[in-house]
Design a protein around this motif. Structure first.
Motif, PDB file in Angstrom:
ATOM      1  N   LEU A  60      15.757  69.197  43.749  1.00 42.45           N
ATOM      2  CA  LEU A  60      15.771  70.650  44.544  1.00 42.45           C
ATOM      3  C   LEU A  60      17.134  71.174  44.714  1.00 42.45           C
ATOM      4  O   LEU A  60      17.471  72.308  44.441  1.00 42.45           O
ATOM      5  CB  LEU A  60      14.900  70.373  45.592  1.00 42.45           C
ATOM      6  N   LEU A  61      17.985  70.172  45.371  1.00 44.74           N
ATOM      7  CA  LEU A  61      19.268  70.760  45.730  1.00 44.74           C
ATOM      8  C   LEU A  61      20.269  70.987  44.492  1.00 44.74           C
ATOM      9  O   LEU A  61      21.034  71.818  44.486  1.00 44.74           O
ATOM     10  CB  LEU A  61      19.898  69.669  46.867  1.00 44.74           C
ATOM     11  N   SER A  62      20.164  70.090  43.492  1.00 39.32           N
ATOM     12  CA  SER A  62      20.948  69.998  42.246  1.00 39.32           C
ATOM     13  C   SER A  62      20.526  71.450  41.521  1.00 39.32           C
ATOM     14  O   SER A  62      21.260  72.032  41.074  1.00 39.32           O
ATOM     15  CB  SER A  62      20.570  69.060  41.395  1.00 39.32           C
ATOM     16  N   ASP A  63      19.225  71.741  41.526  1.00 37.14           N
ATOM     17  CA  ASP A  63      18.863  73.286  41.019  1.00 37.14           C
ATOM     18  C   ASP A  63      19.504  74.261  41.645  1.00 37.14           C
ATOM     19  O   ASP A  63      19.812  75.203  41.014  1.00 37.14           O
ATOM     20  CB  ASP A  63      17.160  73.241  41.052  1.00 37.14           C
ATOM     21  N   ALA A  64      19.329  74.144  42.929  1.00 36.13           N
ATOM     22  CA  ALA A  64      19.904  75.271  43.873  1.00 36.13           C
ATOM     23  C   ALA A  64      21.171  75.377  43.486  1.00 36.13           C
ATOM     24  O   ALA A  64      21.910  76.541  43.325  1.00 36.13           O
ATOM     25  CB  ALA A  64      19.806  74.933  45.352  1.00 36.13           C
ATOM     26  N   ILE A  65      22.106  74.177  43.404  1.00 39.62           N
ATOM     27  CA  ILE A  65      23.401  74.261  43.210  1.00 39.62           C
ATOM     28  C   ILE A  65      23.716  74.944  41.537  1.00 39.62           C
ATOM     29  O   ILE A  65      24.711  75.729  41.682  1.00 39.62           O
ATOM     30  CB  ILE A  65      24.100  72.934  43.303  1.00 39.62           C
ATOM     31  N   THR A  66      22.928  74.630  40.738  1.00 44.28           N
ATOM     32  CA  THR A  66      23.179  74.984  39.681  1.00 44.28           C
ATOM     33  C   THR A  66      22.846  76.603  39.138  1.00 44.28           C
ATOM     34  O   THR A  66      23.778  77.406  38.829  1.00 44.28           O
ATOM     35  CB  THR A  66      22.375  74.459  38.250  1.00 44.28           C
ATOM     36  N   ARG A  67      21.929  77.036  40.112  1.00 47.71           N
ATOM     37  CA  ARG A  67      21.610  78.475  39.958  1.00 47.71           C
ATOM     38  C   ARG A  67      22.432  79.230  40.876  1.00 47.71           C
ATOM     39  O   ARG A  67      22.840  80.355  40.339  1.00 47.71           O
ATOM     40  CB  ARG A  67      20.202  78.700  40.836  1.00 47.71           C
ATOM     41  N   GLN A  68      23.012  78.790  41.811  1.00 44.87           N
ATOM     42  CA  GLN A  68      24.309  79.355  42.414  1.00 44.87           C
ATOM     43  C   GLN A  68      25.635  79.279  41.772  1.00 44.87           C
ATOM     44  O   GLN A  68      26.174  80.255  41.826  1.00 44.87           O
ATOM     45  CB  GLN A  68      24.256  78.733  44.023  1.00 44.87           C
ATOM     46  N   THR A  69      25.920  78.399  41.073  1.00 40.25           N
ATOM     47  CA  THR A  69      27.132  78.343  40.312  1.00 40.25           C
ATOM     48  C   THR A  69      26.721  79.335  39.004  1.00 40.25           C
ATOM     49  O   THR A  69      27.881  79.939  38.897  1.00 40.25           O
ATOM     50  CB  THR A  69      27.245  76.855  39.766  1.00 40.25           C
ATOM     51  N   LEU A  70      25.695  79.374  38.324  1.00 41.44           N
ATOM     52  CA  LEU A  70      25.537  80.437  37.427  1.00 41.44           C
ATOM     53  C   LEU A  70      25.765  81.877  38.173  1.00 41.44           C
ATOM     54  O   LEU A  70      26.288  82.635  37.217  1.00 41.44           O
ATOM     55  CB  LEU A  70      24.009  80.210  36.937  1.00 41.44           C
ATOM     56  N   SER A  71      25.090  82.068  39.103  1.00 42.66           N
ATOM     57  CA  SER A  71      25.308  83.419  39.918  1.00 42.66           C
ATOM     58  C   SER A  71      26.653  83.689  40.057  1.00 42.66           C
ATOM     59  O   SER A  71      26.998  84.998  39.731  1.00 42.66           O
ATOM     60  CB  SER A  71      24.473  83.530  41.006  1.00 42.66           C
ATOM     61  N   LEU A  72      27.405  82.728  40.779  1.00 44.76           N
ATOM     62  CA  LEU A  72      28.831  83.062  41.021  1.00 44.76           C
ATOM     63  C   LEU A  72      29.871  83.237  39.647  1.00 44.76           C
ATOM     64  O   LEU A  72      30.506  84.133  39.762  1.00 44.76           O
ATOM     65  CB  LEU A  72      29.327  81.849  41.762  1.00 44.76           C
ATOM     66  N   THR A  73      29.525  82.566  38.823  1.00 40.07           N
ATOM     67  CA  THR A  73      30.196  82.589  37.516  1.00 40.07           C
ATOM     68  C   THR A  73      29.725  84.150  36.858  1.00 40.07           C
ATOM     69  O   THR A  73      30.820  84.460  36.264  1.00 40.07           O
ATOM     70  CB  THR A  73      29.736  81.495  36.579  1.00 40.07           C
ATOM     71  N   LEU A  74      28.651  84.287  36.826  1.00 40.27           N
ATOM     72  CA  LEU A  74      28.224  85.622  36.329  1.00 40.27           C
ATOM     73  C   LEU A  74      28.997  86.849  37.134  1.00 40.27           C
ATOM     74  O   LEU A  74      29.421  87.785  36.618  1.00 40.27           O
ATOM     75  CB  LEU A  74      26.892  86.153  36.401  1.00 40.27           C
TER      76      LEU A  74
END
Length: 464
Positions: A164-178
């Motif tokens: 769950l935490l890994s998913d959240a980190i991945t999504r936020q990383t994608l968002s910040l990179t965008l």
């Protein structure tokens, strides 16, 4: 602390105790009277000592209770409660005042008091405004994993929490990179594979991911996405998820494709399999969409479960792949350990037990066109039982084997994290109790039998 004065007589049947626990939303029930506690029964006791043991539900509750439950004074500190729970490896404490039961405290109650509770962490992850903030926050995850292990949470719960935490980190990383790179030139979907897709990920697990890009993307668009994926992969590595040594990451072109290209690739993997191509494809046989246009994922992966079940040749090669990792057990039932080097006298619990279990469950489920989401090992075993391809005894045996081996691995990781050592999967059998060592041998033998059956059914030896 939860206020509680409810107790039950030791003579009531197990069914009545279970009803009381359900009615009052309790994970444990104290047996005796408020001023004289004789025992305690937890939801795990109901599962392990009653259901798994095929005990009659009419049996008196005293037959499965733990005698003389530990108590703590209401005036005691949180640290005292934490020490009792961790040192005795239990999850429930009776809280007393002047000798009378007045409440109950659980490991989950204490965990909620910590700032590292998963619910708080997921909120904090979503609030991160920079990659630096996210990387700093991710450094708290190893401690959380160790706490969950110390508090005795099930392997399945820990896997789900860390994923769950890994998913959240991945999504936020994608968002910040965008935000940094700008709007994507066309629709896309980021998917995860491996342990993250199965919701079995732990801290320090390496990355397995890919990108699906909408058809019509130009070469310039593909270059944009490759740069985007490279940035994401690098930031995830800084968050504690190492780059995949097998290069199964969206930053590499084989894993960054248009929708039609993915469909063609899967068609090739399914209809013209080889030992090498199946070893590559297996990385995304367990896949789950995380962000972007989820319909792109559905267009590629939804038909796969049906298509794979029809491809006998692919299933045969998949069976060969499923038996490549052999449990380290010798002809005379001795554990086979490393003979020399850094890991002398140790064995790899992941390669020797977890991967064989994951592979066997995957093959069974795919051969039956079962596609649970998430495609976890335990979900697959449960679905195979429901479909009649595993009997109840076989299903329980394999599920319990998974829980046991996963907990050994988690305990090993917790010790390494506490000692500030690099995390690995090599355990020394001499550090196990006699019962643990014997149980591990039985699991290895069981897995060898399942692998042998799979090999014979698909004539795997003829493929080598």
């Amino acid at each position: 602390m939860r206020p509680l004065t409810l107790t039950a007589a030791a003579t009531i049947p197990i069914t009545e105790a279970a009803r009381l626990m359900q009615q009052h939303s309790l994970s444990a029930l104290f047996i005796g009277s408020p001023d004289r506690l004789e025992g305690v029964v937890t939801d795990l006791d109901l599962r392990n000592r009653c259901l798994a043991a095929a005990l009659s539900p009419a049996t008196a509750i005293k037959s499965i209770m733990t005698l003389n439950p530990l108590t703590i004074e209401r005036s005691a500190s949180v640290n005292e409660a934490l020490y009792l729970l961790s040192s005795h490896q239990i999850n429930h404490l009776a809280v007393v005042e002047q000798g009378q039961l007045c409440g109950m405290i659980t490991s989950l109650d204490l965990l909620r008091l910590q700032s590292d509770h998963p619910l708080y962490l997921t909120v904090d992850i979503g609030r991160c405004q920079s990659h630096h903030e996210l990387i700093t926050l991710a450094q708290r995850l190893p401690k959380l994993q160790s706490q969950l292990t110390l508090f005795g949470h099930s392997a399945e719960h820990i896997h789900q929490t860390m994923t769950l935490l890994s998913d959240a980190i991945t999504r936020q990383t994608l968002s910040l990179t965008l935000q940094q790179q700008g709007e994507a030139p066309t629709a896309w979907c980021w998917i995860c594979g491996g342990s993250q897709a199965r919701q079995e990920q732990l801290t320090y697990s390496d990355q397995d991911n890919a990108l699906i890009i909408a058809d019509g993307a130009s070469e310039s668009d593909l270059n944009w996405f490759q740069h985007f994926a490279t940035t994401v992969n690098q930031h995830l590595a800084q968050c504690g998820y190492p780059l995949c040594s097998g290069r199964v990451m969206a930053q590499h072109r084989p894993w960054c494709r248009t929708l039609t290209s993915w469909q063609r690739q899967w068609q090739q993997w399914l209809t013209a399999p080889t030992l090498h191509s199946v070893a590559v494809a297996v990385n995304l046989l367990d896949a789950r969409p995380l962000a972007g246009d989820l319909t792109l994922f559905e267009s590629v992966w939804s038909p796969l479960s049906r298509d794979i079940a029809r491809q006998e040749r692919f299933l045969r090669y998949l069976a060969a792949h499923a038996v490549t990792c052999r449990p380290p057990i010798g002809f005379f039932r001795q554990l086979v350990v490393m003979g020399e080097g850094e890991h002398a006298e140790e064995l790899d619990i992941k390669q020797g037990a977890l991967i064989p279990l994951v592979s066997l469950a995957r093959h069974r489920a795919l051969a039956l066109a079962l596609a649970p989401l998430p495609p976890s090992t335990l979900n697959r075993l449960r679905q195979c039982e429901s479909a009649g391809q595993l009997n109840r005894e076989e299903s329980i045996e394999l599920q319990q084997a998974f829980h046991f081996v996963a907990k050994l691995r988690l305990r090993h990781h917790a010790q390494q994290i506490a000692n500030a050592q690099p995390v690995d999967n090599f355990i020394n059998p001499n550090h196990l109790s006699r019962w643990e060592m014997q149980h591990l041998k039985e699991i290895f033998l069981t897995l060898r039998q399942w692998q042998s059956q799979l090999s014979q059914h698909y004539s795997v030896a003829e493929l080598s």
